[in-house]
Design an enzyme around this catalytic site. Structure first.
Site, PDB file in Angstrom:
ATOM      1  N   VAL A 153     -10.901   3.232  -3.598  1.00  0.00           N
ATOM      2  CA  VAL A 153     -10.555   2.717  -4.933  1.00  0.00           C
ATOM      3  C   VAL A 153     -11.598   1.650  -5.277  1.00  0.00           C
ATOM      4  O   VAL A 153     -11.704   0.628  -4.575  1.00  0.00           O
ATOM      5  CB  VAL A 153      -9.130   2.123  -4.977  1.00  0.00           C
ATOM      6  CG1 VAL A 153      -8.839   1.561  -6.363  1.00  0.00           C
ATOM      7  CG2 VAL A 153      -8.093   3.178  -4.598  1.00  0.00           C
ATOM      8  N   HIS A 175     -10.330  -5.096  -3.386  1.00  0.00           N
ATOM      9  CA  HIS A 175      -9.005  -5.416  -2.855  1.00  0.00           C
ATOM     10  C   HIS A 175      -9.140  -5.811  -1.392  1.00  0.00           C
ATOM     11  O   HIS A 175     -10.022  -5.328  -0.676  1.00  0.00           O
ATOM     12  CB  HIS A 175      -8.045  -4.236  -3.008  1.00  0.00           C
ATOM     13  CG  HIS A 175      -8.591  -2.942  -2.489  1.00  0.00           C
ATOM     14  ND1 HIS A 175      -9.515  -2.196  -3.199  1.00  0.00           N
ATOM     15  CD2 HIS A 175      -8.374  -2.282  -1.326  1.00  0.00           C
ATOM     16  CE1 HIS A 175      -9.832  -1.120  -2.494  1.00  0.00           C
ATOM     17  NE2 HIS A 175      -9.163  -1.149  -1.346  1.00  0.00           N
ATOM     18  N   ILE A 176      -8.232  -6.675  -0.970  1.00  0.00           N
ATOM     19  CA  ILE A 176      -8.161  -7.095   0.433  1.00  0.00           C
ATOM     20  C   ILE A 176      -6.940  -6.424   1.048  1.00  0.00           C
ATOM     21  O   ILE A 176      -5.832  -6.526   0.507  1.00  0.00           O
ATOM     22  CB  ILE A 176      -8.009  -8.625   0.556  1.00  0.00           C
ATOM     23  CG1 ILE A 176      -9.175  -9.344  -0.129  1.00  0.00           C
ATOM     24  CG2 ILE A 176      -7.908  -9.034   2.026  1.00  0.00           C
ATOM     25  CD1 ILE A 176      -9.013 -10.867  -0.180  1.00  0.00           C
ATOM     26  N   HIS A 177      -7.147  -5.725   2.165  1.00  0.00           N
ATOM     27  CA  HIS A 177      -6.020  -5.174   2.921  1.00  0.00           C
ATOM     28  C   HIS A 177      -5.493  -6.275   3.847  1.00  0.00           C
ATOM     29  O   HIS A 177      -6.261  -6.836   4.640  1.00  0.00           O
ATOM     30  CB  HIS A 177      -6.463  -4.010   3.799  1.00  0.00           C
ATOM     31  CG  HIS A 177      -6.990  -2.810   3.068  1.00  0.00           C
ATOM     32  ND1 HIS A 177      -6.232  -1.689   2.825  1.00  0.00           N
ATOM     33  CD2 HIS A 177      -8.211  -2.552   2.523  1.00  0.00           C
ATOM     34  CE1 HIS A 177      -6.959  -0.786   2.179  1.00  0.00           C
ATOM     35  NE2 HIS A 177      -8.168  -1.282   1.981  1.00  0.00           N
ATOM     36  N   ASN A 232     -12.974  -2.925   2.563  1.00  0.00           N
ATOM     37  CA  ASN A 232     -13.906  -1.804   2.645  1.00  0.00           C
ATOM     38  C   ASN A 232     -14.861  -1.926   1.469  1.00  0.00           C
ATOM     39  O   ASN A 232     -14.427  -2.024   0.313  1.00  0.00           O
ATOM     40  CB  ASN A 232     -13.149  -0.470   2.587  1.00  0.00           C
ATOM     41  CG  ASN A 232     -12.254  -0.281   3.804  1.00  0.00           C
ATOM     42  OD1 ASN A 232     -12.616  -0.662   4.907  1.00  0.00           O
ATOM     43  ND2 ASN A 232     -11.085   0.294   3.595  1.00  0.00           N
ATOM     44  N   GLN A 275     -14.296   2.905   1.371  1.00  0.00           N
ATOM     45  CA  GLN A 275     -13.661   2.468   0.117  1.00  0.00           C
ATOM     46  C   GLN A 275     -13.349   3.691  -0.744  1.00  0.00           C
ATOM     47  O   GLN A 275     -14.212   4.561  -0.949  1.00  0.00           O
ATOM     48  CB  GLN A 275     -14.577   1.502  -0.654  1.00  0.00           C
ATOM     49  CG  GLN A 275     -13.897   0.914  -1.885  1.00  0.00           C
ATOM     50  CD  GLN A 275     -14.745  -0.136  -2.597  1.00  0.00           C
ATOM     51  OE1 GLN A 275     -15.880  -0.422  -2.226  1.00  0.00           O
ATOM     52  NE2 GLN A 275     -14.165  -0.716  -3.641  1.00  0.00           N
ATOM     53  N   ASP A 278       0.854  -1.193   0.000  1.00  0.00           N
ATOM     54  CA  ASP A 278       0.000   0.000   0.000  1.00  0.00           C
ATOM     55  C   ASP A 278       0.892   1.246   0.000  1.00  0.00           C
ATOM     56  O   ASP A 278       1.884   1.316   0.709  1.00  0.00           O
ATOM     57  CB  ASP A 278      -0.919  -0.005   1.233  1.00  0.00           C
ATOM     58  CG  ASP A 278      -2.064   0.976   1.090  1.00  0.00           C
ATOM     59  OD1 ASP A 278      -3.204   0.529   0.935  1.00  0.00           O
ATOM     60  OD2 ASP A 278      -1.811   2.209   1.116  1.00  0.00           O
TER      61      ASP A 278
HETATM   62  P1  5GP Z   1      -9.745   1.506   0.182  1.00  0.00           P
HETATM   63  O1  5GP Z   1      -9.833   2.782   0.989  1.00  0.00           O
HETATM   64  O2  5GP Z   1     -10.385   1.677  -1.181  1.00  0.00           O
HETATM   65  O3  5GP Z   1     -10.191   0.295   0.902  1.00  0.00           O
HETATM   66  O4  5GP Z   1      -8.201   1.283  -0.040  1.00  0.00           O
HETATM   67  C1  5GP Z   1      -7.472   1.823  -1.083  1.00  0.00           C
HETATM   68  C2  5GP Z   1      -6.029   1.720  -0.702  1.00  0.00           C
HETATM   69  O5  5GP Z   1      -5.258   1.916  -1.867  1.00  0.00           O
HETATM   70  C3  5GP Z   1      -5.579   2.771   0.331  1.00  0.00           C
HETATM   71  O6  5GP Z   1      -5.055   2.113   1.467  1.00  0.00           O
HETATM   72  C4  5GP Z   1      -4.541   3.582  -0.418  1.00  0.00           C
HETATM   73  O7  5GP Z   1      -3.452   3.974   0.395  1.00  0.00           O
HETATM   74  C5  5GP Z   1      -4.111   2.628  -1.522  1.00  0.00           C
HETATM   75  N1  5GP Z   1      -3.655   3.276  -2.734  1.00  0.00           N
HETATM   76  C6  5GP Z   1      -4.263   4.312  -3.390  1.00  0.00           C
HETATM   77  N2  5GP Z   1      -3.573   4.649  -4.495  1.00  0.00           N
HETATM   78  C7  5GP Z   1      -2.518   3.804  -4.552  1.00  0.00           C
HETATM   79  C8  5GP Z   1      -1.436   3.668  -5.482  1.00  0.00           C
HETATM   80  O8  5GP Z   1      -1.312   4.386  -6.476  1.00  0.00           O
HETATM   81  N3  5GP Z   1      -0.537   2.693  -5.221  1.00  0.00           N
HETATM   82  C9  5GP Z   1      -0.646   1.863  -4.120  1.00  0.00           C
HETATM   83  N4  5GP Z   1       0.301   0.937  -3.969  1.00  0.00           N
HETATM   84  N5  5GP Z   1      -1.650   1.966  -3.239  1.00  0.00           N
HETATM   85  C10 5GP Z   1      -2.577   2.933  -3.449  1.00  0.00           C
END
Ligand code: 5GP
Length: 114
Positions: free
Chosen positions: A95, A99-101, A86, A93, A30
């Site tokens: 993105v 995706h799984i964190h 998320n 969420q 991340d």
């Molecule tokens: P969400 O909030 O959608 O569950 O998680 C999206 C995650 O993607 C966030 O933890 C954020 O830091 C990560 N993220 C966003 N843009 C990028 C990117 O360009 N590269 C990487 N490696 N992670 C990203």
């Protein structure tokens, strides 16, 4: 439809630190880690969010879980990690590509007391 950030990473149009990749998914660091270890396991198929997964995605979703296990073992955190998905803007969420964190090295027991 325009590509998500994660599709651009999968297609090598954006850089990332890749931990694992196969035909179905990729695991990357991340960009803004919320724990000492913070890996995102992302299917190559651009499912927007878990609630939009289809019955036909069942094997793919299972595969993602096995990749979580594999990455956790490779990073030697198999005994203590958390996963988070998320689902939806109101749930944080940002993105809209499933995706799984995978998070490790941080204690979440205040959120999930035993
Ligand atoms: P969400 O909030 O959608 O569950 O998680 C999206 C995650 O993607 C966030 O933890 C954020 O830091 C990560 N993220 C966003 N843009 C990028 C990117 O360009 N590269 C990487 N490696 N992670 C990203």
């Amino acid at each position: 439809m325009s590509k998500t950030i994660f599709e651009k990473i999968i297609d090598r149009e954006l850089p990332s630190n890749i931990f694992y990749e196969d035909d179905l998914c990729i695991a990357i660091e991340d960009i803004a880690p919320k724990a000492p270890i913070h890996v995102l396991i992302i299917p190559k198929k651009p499912i927007q969010k878990l609630s939009e997964a289809k019955k036909t995605d069942q094997a793919l979703l299972g595969h993602l879980m096995m990749v979580v296990k594999k990455v956790a073992e490779e990073l030697n955190v198999q005994d203590a990690f958390n996963i988070i998905i998320n689902n939806g803007e109101k749930a944080g969420q940002t993105v809209f590509h499933l995706h799984i964190h995978l998070l490790a090295g941080r204690n979440f027991t205040d959120l999930f007391p035993g």
